[in-house]
Write a protein that holds these residues in place. Sequence first.
Motif, PDB file in Angstrom:
ATOM      1  N   ALA A  21       0.827  -1.204   0.000  1.00 53.41           N
ATOM      2  CA  ALA A  21       0.000   0.000   0.000  1.00 53.41           C
ATOM      3  C   ALA A  21       0.861   1.253   0.000  1.00 53.41           C
ATOM      4  O   ALA A  21       0.615   2.197  -0.763  1.00 53.41           O
ATOM      5  N   ARG A  22       1.858   1.278   0.845  1.00 50.68           N
ATOM      6  CA  ARG A  22       2.711   2.464   0.922  1.00 50.68           C
ATOM      7  C   ARG A  22       3.435   2.708  -0.397  1.00 50.68           C
ATOM      8  O   ARG A  22       3.508   3.859  -0.875  1.00 50.68           O
ATOM      9  N   THR A  23       3.967   1.642  -0.996  1.00 58.31           N
ATOM     10  CA  THR A  23       4.651   1.788  -2.288  1.00 58.31           C
ATOM     11  C   THR A  23       3.686   2.270  -3.356  1.00 58.31           C
ATOM     12  O   THR A  23       4.032   3.139  -4.179  1.00 58.31           O
ATOM     13  N   GLU A  24       2.476   1.727  -3.363  1.00 62.53           N
ATOM     14  CA  GLU A  24       1.499   2.126  -4.369  1.00 62.53           C
ATOM     15  C   GLU A  24       1.141   3.593  -4.244  1.00 62.53           C
ATOM     16  O   GLU A  24       1.041   4.317  -5.243  1.00 62.53           O
ATOM     17  N   TYR A  25       0.956   4.083  -3.040  1.00 65.93           N
ATOM     18  CA  TYR A  25       0.646   5.499  -2.847  1.00 65.93           C
ATOM     19  C   TYR A  25       1.817   6.384  -3.274  1.00 65.93           C
ATOM     20  O   TYR A  25       1.618   7.464  -3.840  1.00 65.93           O
ATOM     21  N   GLU A  26       3.041   5.931  -3.011  1.00 62.87           N
ATOM     22  CA  GLU A  26       4.215   6.692  -3.444  1.00 62.87           C
ATOM     23  C   GLU A  26       4.270   6.780  -4.964  1.00 62.87           C
ATOM     24  O   GLU A  26       4.566   7.848  -5.527  1.00 62.87           O
ATOM     25  N   ARG A  27       3.974   5.675  -5.630  1.00 62.90           N
ATOM     26  CA  ARG A  27       4.014   5.678  -7.098  1.00 62.90           C
ATOM     27  C   ARG A  27       2.882   6.526  -7.679  1.00 62.90           C
ATOM     28  O   ARG A  27       3.056   7.162  -8.719  1.00 62.90           O
ATOM     29  N   LEU A  28       1.735   6.512  -7.017  1.00 67.61           N
ATOM     30  CA  LEU A  28       0.633   7.366  -7.457  1.00 67.61           C
ATOM     31  C   LEU A  28       1.041   8.834  -7.365  1.00 67.61           C
ATOM     32  O   LEU A  28       0.826   9.613  -8.311  1.00 67.61           O
ATOM     33  N   ALA A  29       1.635   9.233  -6.239  1.00 66.57           N
ATOM     34  CA  ALA A  29       2.060  10.622  -6.080  1.00 66.57           C
ATOM     35  C   ALA A  29       3.100  11.005  -7.131  1.00 66.57           C
ATOM     36  O   ALA A  29       3.022  12.085  -7.731  1.00 66.57           O
ATOM     37  N   ASP A  30       4.055  10.125  -7.387  1.00 71.50           N
ATOM     38  CA  ASP A  30       5.073  10.402  -8.402  1.00 71.50           C
ATOM     39  C   ASP A  30       4.439  10.538  -9.788  1.00 71.50           C
ATOM     40  O   ASP A  30       4.833  11.406 -10.580  1.00 71.50           O
ATOM     41  N   TRP A  49     -15.124  10.170 -16.165  1.00 72.17           N
ATOM     42  CA  TRP A  49     -14.023  10.688 -15.359  1.00 72.17           C
ATOM     43  C   TRP A  49     -12.831  11.032 -16.239  1.00 72.17           C
ATOM     44  O   TRP A  49     -12.362  10.198 -17.013  1.00 72.17           O
ATOM     45  N   ASP A  50     -12.326  12.256 -16.083  1.00 75.22           N
ATOM     46  CA  ASP A  50     -11.040  12.594 -16.669  1.00 75.22           C
ATOM     47  C   ASP A  50      -9.953  12.272 -15.648  1.00 75.22           C
ATOM     48  O   ASP A  50     -10.238  11.751 -14.551  1.00 75.22           O
ATOM     49  N   VAL A  51      -8.711  12.570 -15.978  1.00 79.49           N
ATOM     50  CA  VAL A  51      -7.606  12.250 -15.070  1.00 79.49           C
ATOM     51  C   VAL A  51      -7.772  12.966 -13.739  1.00 79.49           C
ATOM     52  O   VAL A  51      -7.514  12.395 -12.670  1.00 79.49           O
ATOM     53  N   ARG A  52      -8.254  14.205 -13.779  1.00 78.69           N
ATOM     54  CA  ARG A  52      -8.460  14.970 -12.534  1.00 78.69           C
ATOM     55  C   ARG A  52      -9.465  14.281 -11.620  1.00 78.69           C
ATOM     56  O   ARG A  52      -9.264  14.223 -10.396  1.00 78.69           O
ATOM     57  N   ALA A  53     -10.543  13.756 -12.188  1.00 82.53           N
ATOM     58  CA  ALA A  53     -11.552  13.069 -11.388  1.00 82.53           C
ATOM     59  C   ALA A  53     -11.004  11.763 -10.810  1.00 82.53           C
ATOM     60  O   ALA A  53     -11.280  11.419  -9.647  1.00 82.53           O
ATOM     61  N   VAL A  54     -10.229  11.032 -11.613  1.00 78.74           N
ATOM     62  CA  VAL A  54      -9.621   9.800 -11.123  1.00 78.74           C
ATOM     63  C   VAL A  54      -8.705  10.103  -9.941  1.00 78.74           C
ATOM     64  O   VAL A  54      -8.729   9.399  -8.916  1.00 78.74           O
ATOM     65  N   ALA A  55      -7.908  11.153 -10.065  1.00 79.86           N
ATOM     66  CA  ALA A  55      -7.009  11.534  -8.972  1.00 79.86           C
ATOM     67  C   ALA A  55      -7.800  11.925  -7.735  1.00 79.86           C
ATOM     68  O   ALA A  55      -7.437  11.564  -6.608  1.00 79.86           O
ATOM     69  N   GLY A  56      -8.900  12.659  -7.919  1.00 78.09           N
ATOM     70  CA  GLY A  56      -9.732  13.047  -6.784  1.00 78.09           C
ATOM     71  C   GLY A  56     -10.307  11.845  -6.064  1.00 78.09           C
ATOM     72  O   GLY A  56     -10.348  11.796  -4.826  1.00 78.09           O
ATOM     73  N   HIS A  57     -10.753  10.864  -6.835  1.00 73.90           N
ATOM     74  CA  HIS A  57     -11.257   9.623  -6.230  1.00 73.90           C
ATOM     75  C   HIS A  57     -10.157   8.919  -5.447  1.00 73.90           C
ATOM     76  O   HIS A  57     -10.377   8.467  -4.314  1.00 73.90           O
ATOM     77  N   CYS A  58      -8.965   8.796  -6.045  1.00 76.28           N
ATOM     78  CA  CYS A  58      -7.863   8.110  -5.365  1.00 76.28           C
ATOM     79  C   CYS A  58      -7.491   8.803  -4.061  1.00 76.28           C
ATOM     80  O   CYS A  58      -7.273   8.144  -3.032  1.00 76.28           O
ATOM     81  N   VAL A  59      -7.424  10.128  -4.097  1.00 72.31           N
ATOM     82  CA  VAL A  59      -7.093  10.883  -2.886  1.00 72.31           C
ATOM     83  C   VAL A  59      -8.195  10.710  -1.850  1.00 72.31           C
ATOM     84  O   VAL A  59      -7.936  10.525  -0.652  1.00 72.31           O
ATOM     85  N   ILE A 110      -1.710  16.335  -4.634  1.00 69.37           N
ATOM     86  CA  ILE A 110      -0.490  15.552  -4.481  1.00 69.37           C
ATOM     87  C   ILE A 110      -0.009  15.594  -3.039  1.00 69.37           C
ATOM     88  O   ILE A 110       0.445  14.577  -2.489  1.00 69.37           O
ATOM     89  N   ASP A 111      -0.138  16.753  -2.399  1.00 70.44           N
ATOM     90  CA  ASP A 111       0.245  16.865  -0.986  1.00 70.44           C
ATOM     91  C   ASP A 111      -0.587  15.918  -0.125  1.00 70.44           C
ATOM     92  O   ASP A 111      -0.076  15.338   0.849  1.00 70.44           O
ATOM     93  N   ARG A 112      -1.873  15.743  -0.475  1.00 76.28           N
ATOM     94  CA  ARG A 112      -2.733  14.837   0.279  1.00 76.28           C
ATOM     95  C   ARG A 112      -2.252  13.393   0.153  1.00 76.28           C
ATOM     96  O   ARG A 112      -2.289  12.634   1.117  1.00 76.28           O
ATOM     97  N   VAL A 113      -1.827  13.015  -1.047  1.00 76.43           N
ATOM     98  CA  VAL A 113      -1.309  11.655  -1.224  1.00 76.43           C
ATOM     99  C   VAL A 113      -0.042  11.472  -0.386  1.00 76.43           C
ATOM    100  O   VAL A 113       0.128  10.458   0.308  1.00 76.43           O
TER     101      VAL A 113
END
Length: 251
Positions: A21-30, A49-59, A110-113
Amino acid sequence: MTVTAVDEIAPTTRTEARVLARTEYERLADQLRSLTAQDWRRPTDCPGWDVRAVAGHCVGMLSDFSSYRSMIRRVRAAEKAAARDGGPMVDSMTALQVSEYAPLSVEQLIDRVDEHGPKAARWRTRVPFPLRAMPMKEEVGGRPETWRLGFLLDTILTRDPWMHRVDIARATGHDLVLTADHDGRIVAGVVAEWARRHGRPFELELTGPAGGRFVAGAGDRERLHLDAVEFCRILSERAPGSGLLAQPVPF
């Protein structure tokens, strides 16, 4: 390439789940840091969903599952929205996440991730057994089924951002970071679950850094050869599949 018997794929331990999980979140932020302004507006394989919406869901998802308070708050709000709108609770949950995080800037997302990722990875794997054993109703491939909360915490909440990294890479044309130790372990877990769900013999060769060769059962085995990421896209119902590949797996 070594052939792995599916029944020899070990279940993910809590310690391993925390590292994944930690590695996956790091890769998402990168990955999010690498995007251009235009990339954030590109459509993805997730309808609407555009990329912004996908990122919002992930966060939203990683933030929601970083404490008891945040989890309970989101579940109650999603249940209320689902009762009002008549749709699945998970759809209400993801819609609330996208809406809530829409006002944030890219930098704030990104700061939230960066801030909540390590906390979520730690909290998810420290939830005690009585809560982890709690049943929850879900739907896979249009069929209702019952999960334990521990399955969501240890497995699904890491598969989810992993698959969304795939969505973002496809939408933007950027390279997807994949390694055998991390992504290969996630894919192996998907293979094991897929095999349990359909219960038929097969020989499977998955190509790419996250791939491997897998075998299950005896006798007349169905032989499959495809890219590891595409295999997961098919099982997540992002792409069509036939034969054994018609068996979906939750992400």
